[in-house]
Design a protein around this motif. Structure first.
Motif, PDB file in Angstrom:
ATOM      1  N   UNK A 278       4.036   6.941   5.883  1.00 38.79           N
ATOM      2  CA  UNK A 278       3.731   5.688   5.219  1.00 38.79           C
ATOM      3  C   UNK A 278       4.698   5.451   4.061  1.00 38.79           C
ATOM      4  N   UNK A 279       4.993   6.487   3.300  1.00 41.78           N
ATOM      5  CA  UNK A 279       5.949   6.360   2.199  1.00 41.78           C
ATOM      6  C   UNK A 279       7.336   5.972   2.718  1.00 41.78           C
ATOM      7  N   UNK A 280       7.752   6.577   3.826  1.00 41.43           N
ATOM      8  CA  UNK A 280       9.050   6.246   4.419  1.00 41.43           C
ATOM      9  C   UNK A 280       9.074   4.796   4.886  1.00 41.43           C
ATOM     10  N   UNK A 281       7.991   4.338   5.474  1.00 45.74           N
ATOM     11  CA  UNK A 281       7.912   2.949   5.922  1.00 45.74           C
ATOM     12  C   UNK A 281       8.027   1.993   4.739  1.00 45.74           C
TER      13      UNK A 281
ATOM     14  N   UNK B 282      11.073  -1.975   1.641  1.00 46.48           N
ATOM     15  CA  UNK B 282      11.552  -2.447   0.332  1.00 46.48           C
ATOM     16  C   UNK B 282      13.065  -2.588   0.303  1.00 46.48           C
ATOM     17  N   UNK B 283      13.765  -1.784   1.088  1.00 43.22           N
ATOM     18  CA  UNK B 283      15.232  -1.852   1.140  1.00 43.22           C
ATOM     19  C   UNK B 283      15.735  -2.899   2.126  1.00 43.22           C
TER      20      UNK B 283
ATOM     21  N   UNK C 269       5.178  -6.904   9.318  1.00 40.26           N
ATOM     22  CA  UNK C 269       4.804  -5.726   8.538  1.00 40.26           C
ATOM     23  C   UNK C 269       3.514  -5.117   9.082  1.00 40.26           C
ATOM     24  N   UNK C 270       2.525  -5.952   9.353  1.00 38.69           N
ATOM     25  CA  UNK C 270       1.259  -5.454   9.886  1.00 38.69           C
ATOM     26  C   UNK C 270       1.454  -4.806  11.255  1.00 38.69           C
ATOM     27  N   UNK C 271       2.336  -5.379  12.068  1.00 38.09           N
ATOM     28  CA  UNK C 271       2.601  -4.807  13.392  1.00 38.09           C
ATOM     29  C   UNK C 271       3.224  -3.422  13.268  1.00 38.09           C
ATOM     30  N   UNK C 272       4.153  -3.254  12.326  1.00 36.45           N
ATOM     31  CA  UNK C 272       4.778  -1.946  12.114  1.00 36.45           C
ATOM     32  C   UNK C 272       3.749  -0.919  11.654  1.00 36.45           C
TER      33      UNK C 272
END
Length: 77
Positions: A45-48, A53-54, A64-67
């Motif tokens: 989750x942190x990596x996502x 953000x980048x 975003x919700x789909x990912x």
């Protein structure tokens, strides 16, 4: 002791740096110390979040919700 489901529900608060009540924060951290599956979930989750953000072009909420849904689905397999 917390169950993995509770950690999954509150992982976004940890990633976002949200201030949690002391007892809840402590219980989440204690669970993460003993549960490698939840630690892996939190790292993913942190990596996502870092990746999003980048991202040069903002993604829509739908994308975003789909990912996030894909990651959650893979965790439960």
């Amino acid at each position: 002791m917390l169950k993995c489901k509770h950690v999954e529900q509150r992982a976004d608060a940890l990633v976002d740096g949200e201030r949690l009540p002391f007892g809840e924060h402590l219980a989440l951290r204690a669970h993460l110390m003993i549960c490698r599956h939840c630690r892996r979930y939190l790292r993913q989750l942190q990596a996502l979040v870092r990746t999003l953000r980048r991202s040069p072009a903002p993604l829509s909420d739908t994308h975003t919700e789909a990912l996030v849904e894909r990651i959650v689905d893979r965790q439960s397999e």
